[in-house]
Design an enzyme around this catalytic site. Structure first.
Site, PDB file in Angstrom:
ATOM      1  N   HIS A   1       0.632   4.135   4.383  1.00 26.51           N
ATOM      2  CA  HIS A   1      -0.022   4.822   3.265  1.00 26.51           C
ATOM      3  C   HIS A   1       0.456   6.267   3.181  1.00 26.51           C
ATOM      4  O   HIS A   1       0.829   6.763   2.127  1.00 26.51           O
ATOM      5  CB  HIS A   1      -1.544   4.873   3.452  1.00 26.51           C
TER       6      HIS A   1
ATOM      7  N   SER B   1       0.812  -1.217   0.000  1.00 34.19           N
ATOM      8  CA  SER B   1       0.000   0.000   0.000  1.00 34.19           C
ATOM      9  C   SER B   1       0.849   1.273   0.000  1.00 34.19           C
ATOM     10  O   SER B   1       0.549   2.223  -0.719  1.00 34.19           O
ATOM     11  CB  SER B   1      -0.932   0.009   1.204  1.00 34.19           C
TER      12      SER B   1
END
Ligand code: ZN
Ligand code: ZN
Length: 287
Positions: free
Chosen positions: A237, A190
């Site tokens: 992220h 991610s």
């Protein structure tokens, strides 16, 4: 750089195809060229005009050399398909399948996942974290997003810049996890995928990618992040996204051939800084 400023600058587009954005320059005339217009030379790529000029200027012997060149040049170097994207997706899916195998799978996962407590003794985890996933949905969403963004972004940046962006974004994700969630186990691509998004937003939104599809995939990815029991971290992220935006800015501001060394040194400095942050955080929290 605003969108309008970016689009009005013809340096950002292939000089033979003004609608195609590209970051790759002809080595000889330093004009911007798209994948279709590139011919791989021993050092870098050149545009069709320069190729023709070079052929004309060359003597008979040399002309034969250049004529033979296409057969000698590496197929990998001239293939303009997004091979780095395909390779990253392939390796990630393969390693996910391996982690499903009883007994072997756990070992693979154990040696690739990131934990800042182990950053000093097993530093490879800062990067290998991108190859481990918690579930079929997690790997599926990340790889769909990598596929959707990479197919547009990789030809635009060139293969090595794209890989540098992916790797530095992964380091960015690990660095922020080390700072904000020390000692937690983290898995997934991610951070690296959000880095591609960060770079894409800085470089320009009109790169021909399906922005809606990417937004949906990343939104689902976020939902999965906050499901109870997932080892996916929002810190990764954000860290990946911020570093991706920074790398995008470096690419956009050091496009000229004479800035090539500056670009490489800035990328190296970014990588060194992120590793230093991760190691320092590990030492502070785990001595
Ligand atoms: Zn040229
Ligand atoms: Zn072109």
């Amino acid at each position: 750089m605003t969108d309008a400023a970016f689009r009005s600058n013809s340096d950002n587009f292939c000089y033979r195809h003004p609608d195609r954005q590209s970051f790759v320059l002809c080595q000889r005339c330093t004009r911007t060229i798209c994948p279709e217009c590139m011919t791989q030379m021993p050092v870098g790529v050149i545009c069709p005009e320069c190729l023709a000029a070079q052929r004309q200027a060359a003597g008979e012997a040399q002309r034969q050399n250049i004529a033979r060149m296409p057969r000698r040049r590496s197929r990998l170097a001239t293939d303009t398909r997004p091979l780095a994207t395909y390779t990253l997706v392939g390796i990630t899916v393969l390693l996910y399948l391996v982690t499903l195998i009883p007994s072997i799978g756990g070992v693979v996962e154990y040696f690739l996942a990131f934990n800042s407590a182990l950053a000093v003794v097993q530093p490879w985890r800062m990067l290998t974290v991108v190859f481990v996933h918690a579930s079929i949905f997690h790997v599926g969403l990340n790889m769909l997003a990598l596929w959707a963004i990479g197919r547009s972004l990789e030809p635009l940046l060139g293969r090595s810049r794209f890989l540098a962006l992916y790797a530095l974004s992964a380091l960015g994700g690990s660095a922020l996890v080390a700072l904000l969630a020390p000692g937690s186990w983290v898995v997934g691509a991610s951070g690296a995928v959000w880095g591609l998004l960060g770079a894409m937003l800085v470089i320009g939104r009109h790169i021909g990618a399906n922005v809606t599809a990417i937004a949906v995939l990343l939104g689902l990815n976020l939902v999965f992040t906050f499901l109870p029991g997932s080892n996916i971290s929002w810190q990764a992220h954000i860290g990946g996204g911020l570093v991706g935006a920074l790398v995008g800015l470096i690419f956009a501001r050091t496009r000229k051939i004479r800035q090539r060394r500056t670009q490489i040194w800035l990328l190296i400095a970014t990588g060194v800084a992120l590793v230093a942050i991760t190691v320092a955080a590990s030492l502070v929290f785990f001595g």
